[in-house]
Design a protein around this motif. Structure first.
Motif, PDB file in Angstrom:
ATOM      1  N   GLY A   1       3.817  -3.293  -8.679  1.00  0.00           N
ATOM      2  CA  GLY A   1       3.444  -4.195  -7.603  1.00  0.00           C
ATOM      3  C   GLY A   1       2.755  -3.533  -6.429  1.00  0.00           C
ATOM      4  N   LYS A   2       2.570  -2.221  -6.496  1.00  0.00           N
ATOM      5  CA  LYS A   2       1.931  -1.494  -5.410  1.00  0.00           C
ATOM      6  C   LYS A   2       0.494  -1.113  -5.792  1.00  0.00           C
ATOM      7  N   ILE A   3      -0.320  -0.802  -4.781  1.00  0.00           N
ATOM      8  CA  ILE A   3      -1.658  -0.263  -5.017  1.00  0.00           C
ATOM      9  C   ILE A   3      -1.875   0.915  -4.071  1.00  0.00           C
ATOM     10  N   PHE A   4      -2.793   1.784  -4.441  1.00  0.00           N
ATOM     11  CA  PHE A   4      -3.096   2.920  -3.579  1.00  0.00           C
ATOM     12  C   PHE A   4      -3.924   2.460  -2.380  1.00  0.00           C
ATOM     13  N   GLU A   5      -3.583   2.959  -1.218  1.00  0.00           N
ATOM     14  CA  GLU A   5      -4.308   2.648   0.012  1.00  0.00           C
ATOM     15  C   GLU A   5      -5.649   3.365   0.017  1.00  0.00           C
ATOM     16  N   SER A   6      -6.717   2.641   0.346  1.00  0.00           N
ATOM     17  CA  SER A   6      -8.043   3.258   0.373  1.00  0.00           C
ATOM     18  C   SER A   6      -8.833   2.961   1.644  1.00  0.00           C
ATOM     19  N   ASN A   7      -8.453   1.920   2.383  1.00  0.00           N
ATOM     20  CA  ASN A   7      -9.244   1.532   3.549  1.00  0.00           C
ATOM     21  C   ASN A   7      -9.257   2.598   4.640  1.00  0.00           C
ATOM     22  N   ALA A   8      -8.114   3.221   4.885  1.00  0.00           N
ATOM     23  CA  ALA A   8      -8.058   4.243   5.936  1.00  0.00           C
ATOM     24  C   ALA A   8      -8.997   5.399   5.598  1.00  0.00           C
ATOM     25  N   GLN A   9      -8.968   5.816   4.324  1.00  0.00           N
ATOM     26  CA  GLN A   9      -9.824   6.945   3.945  1.00  0.00           C
ATOM     27  C   GLN A   9     -11.302   6.544   3.957  1.00  0.00           C
ATOM     28  N   GLY A  10     -11.587   5.320   3.530  1.00  0.00           N
ATOM     29  CA  GLY A  10     -12.973   4.858   3.554  1.00  0.00           C
ATOM     30  C   GLY A  10     -13.511   4.755   4.972  1.00  0.00           C
ATOM     31  N   LEU A  11     -12.715   4.206   5.891  1.00  0.00           N
ATOM     32  CA  LEU A  11     -13.148   4.080   7.277  1.00  0.00           C
ATOM     33  C   LEU A  11     -13.264   5.447   7.950  1.00  0.00           C
ATOM     34  N   GLN A  12     -12.330   6.335   7.656  1.00  0.00           N
ATOM     35  CA  GLN A  12     -12.406   7.673   8.232  1.00  0.00           C
ATOM     36  C   GLN A  12     -13.692   8.374   7.790  1.00  0.00           C
ATOM     37  N   ALA A  13     -14.013   8.245   6.503  1.00  0.00           N
ATOM     38  CA  ALA A  13     -15.240   8.857   5.991  1.00  0.00           C
ATOM     39  C   ALA A  13     -16.474   8.218   6.629  1.00  0.00           C
ATOM     40  N   ALA A  14     -16.454   6.894   6.781  1.00  0.00           N
ATOM     41  CA  ALA A  14     -17.591   6.190   7.383  1.00  0.00           C
ATOM     42  C   ALA A  14     -17.785   6.627   8.836  1.00  0.00           C
ATOM     43  N   LEU A  15     -16.692   6.797   9.573  1.00  0.00           N
ATOM     44  CA  LEU A  15     -16.792   7.268  10.957  1.00  0.00           C
ATOM     45  C   LEU A  15     -17.310   8.695  11.014  1.00  0.00           C
ATOM     46  N   ARG A  16     -16.890   9.515  10.073  1.00  0.00           N
ATOM     47  CA  ARG A  16     -17.360  10.901  10.060  1.00  0.00           C
ATOM     48  C   ARG A  16     -18.856  10.975   9.793  1.00  0.00           C
ATOM     49  N   MET A  17     -19.401   9.999   9.060  1.00  0.00           N
ATOM     50  CA  MET A  17     -20.856   9.941   8.893  1.00  0.00           C
ATOM     51  C   MET A  17     -21.552   9.773  10.240  1.00  0.00           C
ATOM     52  N   LEU A  18     -20.850   9.178  11.201  1.00  0.00           N
ATOM     53  CA  LEU A  18     -21.389   8.969  12.538  1.00  0.00           C
ATOM     54  C   LEU A  18     -20.948  10.100  13.477  1.00  0.00           C
ATOM     55  N   ARG A  19     -20.357  11.145  12.915  1.00  0.00           N
ATOM     56  CA  ARG A  19     -19.839  12.286  13.683  1.00  0.00           C
ATOM     57  C   ARG A  19     -18.753  11.856  14.661  1.00  0.00           C
ATOM     58  N   ILE A  20     -17.908  10.923  14.222  1.00  0.00           N
ATOM     59  CA  ILE A  20     -16.765  10.468  15.015  1.00  0.00           C
ATOM     60  C   ILE A  20     -15.493  10.710  14.218  1.00  0.00           C
TER      61      ILE A  20
ATOM     62  N   LEU B   1       0.820  -1.212   0.000  1.00  0.00           N
ATOM     63  CA  LEU B   1       0.000   0.000   0.000  1.00  0.00           C
ATOM     64  C   LEU B   1       0.854   1.262   0.000  1.00  0.00           C
ATOM     65  N   ILE B   2       0.458   2.229  -0.823  1.00  0.00           N
ATOM     66  CA  ILE B   2       1.092   3.547  -0.796  1.00  0.00           C
ATOM     67  C   ILE B   2      -0.005   4.602  -0.773  1.00  0.00           C
ATOM     68  N   PRO B   3       0.251   5.737  -0.143  1.00  0.00           N
ATOM     69  CA  PRO B   3      -0.767   6.783  -0.077  1.00  0.00           C
ATOM     70  C   PRO B   3      -1.056   7.376  -1.450  1.00  0.00           C
ATOM     71  N   ALA B   4      -2.281   7.798  -1.650  1.00  0.00           N
ATOM     72  CA  ALA B   4      -2.655   8.493  -2.881  1.00  0.00           C
ATOM     73  C   ALA B   4      -1.818   9.760  -3.018  1.00  0.00           C
ATOM     74  N   GLY B   5      -1.476  10.086  -4.250  1.00  0.00           N
ATOM     75  CA  GLY B   5      -0.662  11.270  -4.508  1.00  0.00           C
ATOM     76  C   GLY B   5       0.791  10.948  -4.781  1.00  0.00           C
ATOM     77  N   GLN B   6       1.225   9.746  -4.403  1.00  0.00           N
ATOM     78  CA  GLN B   6       2.589   9.313  -4.696  1.00  0.00           C
ATOM     79  C   GLN B   6       2.615   8.533  -6.012  1.00  0.00           C
ATOM     80  N   PRO B   7       3.764   8.458  -6.667  1.00  0.00           N
ATOM     81  CA  PRO B   7       3.847   7.659  -7.900  1.00  0.00           C
ATOM     82  C   PRO B   7       3.521   6.201  -7.615  1.00  0.00           C
ATOM     83  N   LEU B   8       2.737   5.582  -8.484  1.00  0.00           N
ATOM     84  CA  LEU B   8       2.333   4.195  -8.307  1.00  0.00           C
ATOM     85  C   LEU B   8       3.433   3.279  -8.823  1.00  0.00           C
ATOM     86  N   GLU B   9       4.124   2.606  -7.914  1.00  0.00           N
ATOM     87  CA  GLU B   9       5.240   1.720  -8.274  1.00  0.00           C
ATOM     88  C   GLU B   9       4.715   0.352  -8.701  1.00  0.00           C
TER      89      GLU B   9
END
Length: 392
Positions: A194-213, A184-192
């Motif tokens: 064998g690598k993929i962009f990390e998305s779970n952290a952003q998805g979970l953060q957004a889901a928690l924010r829907m719950l005002r957390i 996993l690499i953060p979005a915004g960096q060059p995609l090397e």
């Protein structure tokens, strides 16, 4: 050994804490649940109040035709102590205190004023018209908002109008996110390669924010056990730890063993479901820990199905509604597994979307619900009733 979805949810519920209470300033209570009843400390309005800009007079002293003499003015926030006699009126503005000698207000648009005299042109005028009676909203000592009420902007405005500046609410849990994966690499960096962009952290953060957390921490680590253990120990002051990746039985799936070496107690590992079969749940002292698979669709499905109910045990808020709907299309599934499928509702019908694999997020982006297909069934036909969990 795999357990059923029902057993998994029961075990999570049994290990969740009782909700904590705290006092917060009124503006900070938005989205929280009241932990105690709120009784009105005052009458509101605290006095008879004009509902419009106009002229106040005694309805009984007016014969319906004669002109009235204007003897003064009452602005909002001021009083008028001079006696008001028969055939007299005072200019009054919205929100102003209605003097004791008068009981009715005529709108300014429905009068004809010449110098200090006015003639009323309102043929429908009645006694007490355009007057908000004292205590017509709340009476002192009466229950205004009950324990369990979820605070909205309107709730905050209501309590502010009573002079309330603090309330007792159920505290929201402290949530930490740990995402594992060497690929996993953060979005915004060059995609090397064998690598993929990390998305779970952003998805979970957004889901928690829907719950005002707002998560207290988010950490991305590789697949090395020492780094995973360090991240776990750093997050151990949270009420809930959500981990993604490394939860299965591969050579580099270190999350279960890392948790064990950090002192966690496993409650269960692996659930008879799709997606998210290698789902882990345990406790670490007073912290509850969710170990989710790395595939993004499995992460969000497990979040809605398991983590949201756990958060509810802290906040007492029912975040997402369940409904019974009929299928717009059929589906065949493997036996002995509960399926959580992305769906789109239309009235009382729900459509099972394409691209249900756990690594595919395209259908999830369009879905407004998760469709539950029971463990014991293999085939569903058009028109069959199913339970759906609304997620928007």
């Amino acid at each position: 050994m795999m357990i059923s979805v029902e057993d998994a949810k029961r075990l999570i519920f049994n290990n969740c804490k009782l909700a904590r209470r705290l006092r917060v300033k009124l503006p900070d209570a938005l989205g929280s649940v009241l932990a105690s009843d709120i009784f009105s400390p005052i009458d509101t309005p605290p006095f008879d109040q004009s509902a419009v800009d106009g002229y106040a007079f005694s309805f009984e002293s007016w014969d319906g035709q004669s002109s009235l003499t204007i003897v003064g003015e009452v602005q909002a926030g001021s009083t008028f102590d001079t006696p008001i006699g028969k055939h007299q009126a005072v200019r009054i503005f919205t929100g102003a205190l209605v003097p004791l000698d008068v009981d009715t207000v005529v709108m300014q648009e429905l009068v004809e004023v010449v110098d200090d005299s006015m003639i009323i042109k309102d043929e429908l005028l009645t006694l007490n018209r355009n007057v908000r009676p004292k205590a017509s909203q709340t009476k002192a000592g009466f229950l205004t908002l009950p324990k369990g009420h979820c605070m909205t902007p309107a709730s905050i405005s209501l309590l502010a109008s009573l002079g309330v500046n603090e309330v007792e609410v159920f505290d929201k849990p402290r949530v930490s996110i740990i995402v594992t994966g060497k690929e996993l690499i953060p979005a915004g960096q060059p995609l090397e390669e064998g690598k993929i962009f990390e998305s779970n952290a952003q998805g979970l953060q957004a889901a928690l924010r829907m719950l005002r957390i707002e998560p207290v921490s988010i950490e991305l680590v590789g697949d090395e056990k020492p780094a995973i253990k360090e991240a776990i120990n750093s997050a151990s002051n949270a009420d809930i730890i959500i981990m993604t990746g490394g939860a299965s039985v591969g050579d580099y799936d270190f999350v279960p063993s890392a948790l064990e070496e950090c002192g966690a107690t496993k409650v269960f590992h692996k659930v008879k479901q799709r997606p998210g079969k290698p789902f882990y749940f345990g406790t670490l002292d007073k912290t509850i820990v969710f170990g989710l698979p790395g595939n993004p669709a499995a992460v969000l499905a497990c979040f809605y199905e398991y983590i949201v109910p756990a958060i509810t045990s802290f906040t007492t808020i029912e975040y997402f509604k369940k409904r019974t709907m009929v299928l717009a299309n059929g589906y065949k599934k493997k036996p002995q597994l509960t399926y959580f499928l992305k769906g789109k509702t239309d009235g009382d019908q729900v459509e099972i979307l394409d691209n249900q694999q756990s690594y595919l997020m395209t259908s999830f982006a369009y879905a407004d619900c998760l469709i539950h297909l029971d463990e014991g069934r293999e085939a569903y036909e058009v028109g069959d009733e199913v339970e759906v969990l609304m997620i928007v």
